[in-house]
Design an enzyme around this catalytic site. Structure first.
Site, PDB file in Angstrom:
ATOM      1  CG  HIS A   1      42.821   9.013 119.632  1.00 24.02           C
ATOM      2  ND1 HIS A   1      41.746   9.541 118.943  1.00 24.02           N
ATOM      3  CD2 HIS A   1      43.701  10.029 119.787  1.00 24.02           C
ATOM      4  CE1 HIS A   1      41.964  10.820 118.705  1.00 24.02           C
ATOM      5  NE2 HIS A   1      43.144  11.145 119.206  1.00 24.02           N
TER       6      HIS A   1
ATOM      7  CD  GLU B   1      49.497  12.947 109.681  1.00 18.13           C
ATOM      8  OE1 GLU B   1      49.015  13.260 110.798  1.00 18.13           O
ATOM      9  OE2 GLU B   1      49.092  13.465 108.604  1.00 18.13           O
TER      10      GLU B   1
END
Length: 683
Positions: free
Chosen positions: A484, A413
């Protein structure tokens, strides 16, 4: 080990004019370097100074091989000599050191000893050591994308900063993509007081990268001007001709302390201190010129006297130069956004077939890519045959726009966002969309690059704007559990220099995404993934629809209470409002703020004048969530409108559970909103 570097430069081969120019640059750099601590002693400035003495050879070579407005240079905080060699004047160096408004790096907004000249492509870099390697790789990608084969990117750093994970990500990415980037490791043996054996098992840190494909490694004596010049000559030529990355590992010495806040005598014995002074590159170069008859003592003294005079004149100008003005602090926080002429309030009355939120995003991305050929998107798992990410938001894009504009990134990321920062520096026309992580919860490794990118525009005094939209699939209600199902805006909205938007319906998703891409500056675009395919979020979306930043939307009008919300909970608030109307006779006004930063306070306050009650609802935790800022703003600026305390509904102060029973207990829902609204109505 020099990796077959040709000897183009030597004390005998190099012409006298060049040798004397180099001596002038070396002596100018050293004079400024030694003068810097005096400014601190006199309380004038330069409160951070990391001396370059001992790195003179390699830094002279870096600066001499850099070509302004062609190559790109990312110096680090010890690169004073590099910047002098590259052409920065004594005046510019001192302006930076004592943080004057005329400082070309950023007008005194950044730490002293962070030299830059963006107008020449000498980039303003962070104090977070080594993180500019990712920006260098992004710029290398831009050179390759735009077929610029006669330029390179040079990134410079100390050997200890190579321990940072993002440095490995950068060099791995440069080798994988075969980018013309030269990474220079200036090895002085210490990271502040930490010896390099505490950093890496290899005595030379560049050896950690010897297995990387397409990467050439050159070792040189950074204390020696000629060895350094030959190494940099070879590195730059190789990077250009082979279109591949190079590491130059330069062995240096650190003559002084790490910085003026460090006392090296506490961890270095006298023998070592004597040794590093004995290997002073400037003194060695001076001796060589005299020994080989390439300069006379008189010629060198004439240069030294000229430098002393030049530095004195620069000092006088710096003392008279204006300081930054206090009122300038709000300038250049973020650029002015793109403004819609057709949809100034972000509403429409279009008729037609409703489309789902995911389709609105996909079609808007494609439309903007067709409009602007300098638009790019990358991220994890976004362009693999017919698949377009975990949720297929980017489906079909690589097929239409090709692999140069739409491509997968490594699962890193920091790399995804850091290279976006770098590539956006190449051209103001460039617009980059990154899928910062497959789920918003996984974005945390990119936080350093996120923070870095938020203050680029301010730190450079408007000279560089990262024109980037960060897309993140956010929120719960999908049974995703940890990593999530979380919302992250409460944390990510605390940094100045970024716009934060969070749509609830398909038309707003399309309109805000279009405005984000067309605007200069950084935008965090949070997508409620539970609504991607939800019929309740589907709307008609006009062609080329635009939604301005900082403009809320009244989803339902009312007179007894105002619900302020965004994202997934907008639909729950609308459901609760309908029930309250039918069952309790309470008419609720529902405001979907859409844009968290900037915030439409005017619409909120106007509603509260009418209803006198505020219920803030969002999916994030109540404690530490963005609703706390909303509540504080209302209490401070609209308190006189209220007949009851501000009430909040949000998630419990726990992580999100995977089991659906746990998730339901943690996250807000329509019933929880109803109960809170009824309590507020009774007050």
């Amino acid at each position: 080990m020099k990796s077959n570097v040709q000897e183009k430069y030597s004390v005998k081969k190099t012409d006298k004019e060049t040798l004397l120019k180099w001596y002038y640059l070396l002596f100018l750099g050293r004079t400024l370097d030694e003068r810097a601590p005096n400014y601190l002693k006199q309380a004038i400035g330069w409160s951070y100074h990391a001396p370059a003495a001992g790195h003179d050879g390699i830094q002279l070579a870096i600066g001499q091989k850099f070509r302004k407005n062609k190559d790109h240079l990312f110096p680090y905080y010890r690169d004073l000599q590099t910047c002098v060699s590259a052409g920065m004047t004594a005046e510019e160096i001192i302006f930076n050191g004592i943080s004057k408004d005329a400082d070309v790096a950023g007008g005194g907004r950044h730490m002293s000893n962070h030299f830059a000249k963006p107008s020449w492509n000498i980039h303003n870099v962070s104090s977070a050591t080594g993180n500019h390697t990712l920006h260098a790789v992004g710029l290398g990608r831009a050179l390759k994308t735009y077929n610029v084969t006669d330029a390179v990117v040079i990134s410079s750093q100390g050997e200890s900063s190579v321990s940072e994970g993002y440095v490995y990500e950068a060099i791995n990415g440069a080798s994988r993509e075969k980018l013309p980037v030269v990474f220079v490791f200036q090895d002085n043996g210490y990271g502040i007081s930490v010896p390099k054996e505490d950093q890496t098992a290899n005595r030379k840190v560049a050896r950690n990268f010897e297995g990387f494909k397409h990467l050439r490694i050159i070792y040189c004596n950074g204390k020696d001007v000629f060895d350094s010049m030959n190494a940099m000559e070879e590195a730059v030529n190789w990077a250009m001709t082979q279109q591949s990355p190079v590491v130059v590992h330069a062995n240096c010495v650190r003559i002084g302390s790490h910085s003026n806040s460090d006392r090296h005598e506490l961890y270095r014995d006298q023998n070592e201190l004597n040794y590093v002074k004995e290997y002073d590159p400037l003194a060695k170069y001076r001796r060589m010129l005299l020994r080989y008859g390439r300069a006379t003592e008189e010629e060198l003294k004439e240069i030294e006297e000229r430098v002393v005079k030049e530095v004195k004149e620069a000092h006088k100008k710096a003392m008279k130069a204006p300081d930054p003005k206090p009122e300038s602090i709000h300038d250049f926080v973020i650029p002015e956004p793109y403004v819609s002429q057709k949809y100034p309030d972000g509403t429409h009355n279009a008729e037609g077939q409703p489309i789902k939120l995911i389709q609105a995003l996909n079609e808007t991305l494609k439309a903007e890519f067709r409009l602007n050929p300098d638009t790019f998107i990358w991220g994890q798992d976004i362009a693999n045959k017919d698949k377009g990410g975990v949720f297929n938001v980017t489906k079909g894009m690589q097929q239409e726009f090709g692999k140069k504009r739409v491509f997968n990134a490594p699962i890193a990321e920091d790399f995804i966002l850091g290279t976006a920062n770098g590539m956006s520096r190449f051209n103001k026309k460039i617009r980059i969309v990154v899928e910062g992580a497959e789920f918003a919860d996984y974005f945390w490794p990119a936080m350093e690059q996120y923070v870095e990118t938020t203050h680029e525009y301010w730190r450079t005094k408007g000279q560089f704007s990262p024109n980037i939209t960060i897309r993140l699939a956010s929120g719960g209600y999908i049974g995703g559990g940890l990593y999530h199902s979380q919302t992250t805006e409460g944390a990510l909205a605390t940094f100045p220099g970024v716009r934060v938007v969070y749509p609830s319906f398909a038309d707003d998703a399309a309109g805000l995404l279009r405005t984000s891409i067309r605007s200069e500056g950084l935008t965090l675009f949070l997508e409620p993934k539970a609504l991607y395919n939800s019929p309740k979020a589907a709307t008609v979306v006009p062609d080329d629809f635009e939604v301005p930043f900082g403009k809320a939307r009244i989803r339902r009008e009312g007179k007894h209470m105002t619900m302020i919300t965004y994202g997934n909970t907008t639909h729950m608030c609308l459901e609760a409002a309908e029930k309250l109307s039918k069952e309790d006779g309470i008419e609720v006004e529902v405001i979907d703020i859409r844009s968290l930063i900037p915030l439409d306070k005017e619409t909120i306050f106007k509603s509260l004048k009418k209803t006198s009650r505020a219920l803030i609802v969002h999916e994030d935790k109540v404690f530490g969530g963005f609703g706390g800022e909303l509540a504080a703003t209302i209490a401070e600026e609209a308190f006189t409108f209220l007949d009851a305390p501000v009430k909040r509904v949000g998630a419990e102060f726990t992580p999100i559970g995977f089991n659906r029973i746990l998730e339901a207990a943690i996250l807000p829902n329509t019933d929880k909103i109803l109960n809170a609204a009824r309590d507020l109505a009774k007050f």
